[in-house]
Write an enzyme that holds these catalytic residues in place. Structure first.
Site, mmCIF file in Angstrom:
data_model
loop_
_atom_site.group_PDB
_atom_site.id
_atom_site.type_symbol
_atom_site.label_atom_id
_atom_site.label_comp_id
_atom_site.label_asym_id
_atom_site.label_seq_id
_atom_site.Cartn_x
_atom_site.Cartn_y
_atom_site.Cartn_z
ATOM 1 C CG HIS A 246 -2.033 1.008 1.136
ATOM 2 N ND1 HIS A 246 -1.865 2.324 1.489
ATOM 3 C CD2 HIS A 246 -3.328 0.877 0.737
ATOM 4 C CE1 HIS A 246 -3.006 2.976 1.304
ATOM 5 N NE2 HIS A 246 -3.901 2.129 0.850
ATOM 6 C CD GLU A 304 -5.542 -3.473 -4.081
ATOM 7 O OE1 GLU A 304 -4.947 -4.486 -4.499
ATOM 8 O OE2 GLU A 304 -5.136 -2.316 -4.259
#
Length: 362
Positions: A246, A304
């Site tokens: 991320h 995700e």
């Protein structure tokens, strides 16, 4: 100059804080783990809107008005749904949202929150050759989304899982789509204009378009029968392992843990349970491989990965994952737009010209 505006403070906000080093997400004073699963989506919308609309009712009444907003959106766009269904589902959802009045009232805001939740199931059903299902104003937001998608009442555990997801993604600092929404709001354009800016940014594969490929990855690994080997080959080829790493978090994404626990509550039996068990095996193999291949980088599980599992279990196809993301994040965009209008000014950053310079001397 800071590339990508990293570490540049562009706004002050009471809405959310992303602690990338500590791995914490705070939304209006609540840690994410204390919000998702403890307050439903309508309650989260109320929390985000508090202080930004003078006529904001209590949470119960807001939930009722959100239900009515779903009905109003459906009635407004029903005649155009066959045309919108000819587009990619995200583009159709975005085009339908653009039909909402570009105002600044609470009712305008609630219709925008309702739009992705209504449009996404309707467009998916039409693309499958099925008839659309009108909203039920008395149902909860998540349960109604699933009912409109499947054509029958949702199982309570699935509705609760989707509800927790919508809360989890409702706001997340000054990400690309929220920044876009605030820029547009700073011009004093209406809430629909700000929301459309957010939707445009969210579509990109580096933002909201990321969860879908996780399913393709899990299917490919299942077909190979060798999670570690498949992942090692992908890394050796220089390809990204979807669902890991991320831009902000230097540790594990806290949203991943919340959604993992939500998926676990769907039960160990059945397809969802088997899929989760397999995904956990893949997760451990991926974390180990990433640590070996890139020891100088922190690449932990992100939102995700478990988003894909949850939305798959809820019955949404990959092509609609970003639409469901938008169904949760729109509330955050609107809150940020209202905050920007109340406390900010026109956003007008400077650029540095590096092109050729004309001879200005006569």
């Amino acid at each position: 100059m800071t590339s990508g505006l990293d570490d540049v403070i562009a706004a002050e906000t009471v809405l959310s804080e992303v602690d990338g080093l500590g791995g914490h997400l705070t939304i209006r004073g609540y840690a994410l783990r204390d919000l998702a699963g403890h307050r439903d989506f309508a309650g989260a919308v109320h929390l985000l809107f508090d202080g930004f609309f003078a006529d904001l009712p209590d949470a119960k009444e807001l939930a009722a008005r959100l239900g009515q907003a779903r009905v109003e959106v459906f009635e407004r766009i029903a005649p155009l749904l066959p045309t919108l269904a000819k587009l990619d589902v995200y583009d159709g959802m975005r085009a339908g949202t653009a039909l909402m009045p570009d105002g600044a009232t609470l009712d305008d805001a609630l219709r925008l929150v309702a739009a992705p939740a209504v449009l996404t199931p309707a467009l998916l059903r039409l693309r499958q050759g099925k008839t659309t299902v009108a909203p039920d104003a008395k149902a909860s937001h998540a349960a109604d989304m699933l009912r409109m998608l499947a054509g029958k009442p949702a199982k309570p555990e699935l509705a609760a899982a989707l509800d927790a997801y919508l809360v989890t993604v409702c706001d997340h600092g000054l990400n690309a789509s929220t920044f876009a929404a605030r820029v547009v709001a700073s011009t004093q354009a209406g809430l629909t204009s700000a929301t459309l800016a957010g939707l445009g940014a969210l579509k990109g594969p580096l933002h909201g378009g990321a969860p879908g490929p996780v399913i393709a990855m899990l299917d490919a690994i299942a077909a190979s029968g060798d999670a570690a080997g498949w992942i090692s080959k992908e890394l050796a080829a220089g390809r990204r392992i979807m669902g890991f790493g991320h831009r902000i978090y230097r540790v594990r994404d806290p949203r991943a843990d919340v959604l993992k626990s939500v998926v676990r509550r769907l039960g160990p039996d059945g397809e969802a349970g088997r899929r989760l068990a397999f995904a956990e095996t893949v997760e451990q193999a991926a974390l180990a491989a990433l640590k070996r291949a890139k020891p100088d980088r922190v690449l932990q599980t992100n939102v995700e990965f478990y988003t894909a599992l949850l939305l798959e279990a809820a019955g949404f196809p990959e092509e609609a994952f970003t639409c469901v993301f938008a169904a949760g994040r729109t509330a955050g965009w609107i809150a940020h737009a209202r905050e920007q209008l109340a406390t900010g000014r026109l956003m007008r950053p400077q650029s540095r010209y590096i092109g050729p310079v004309p001879d200005l001397v006569a």
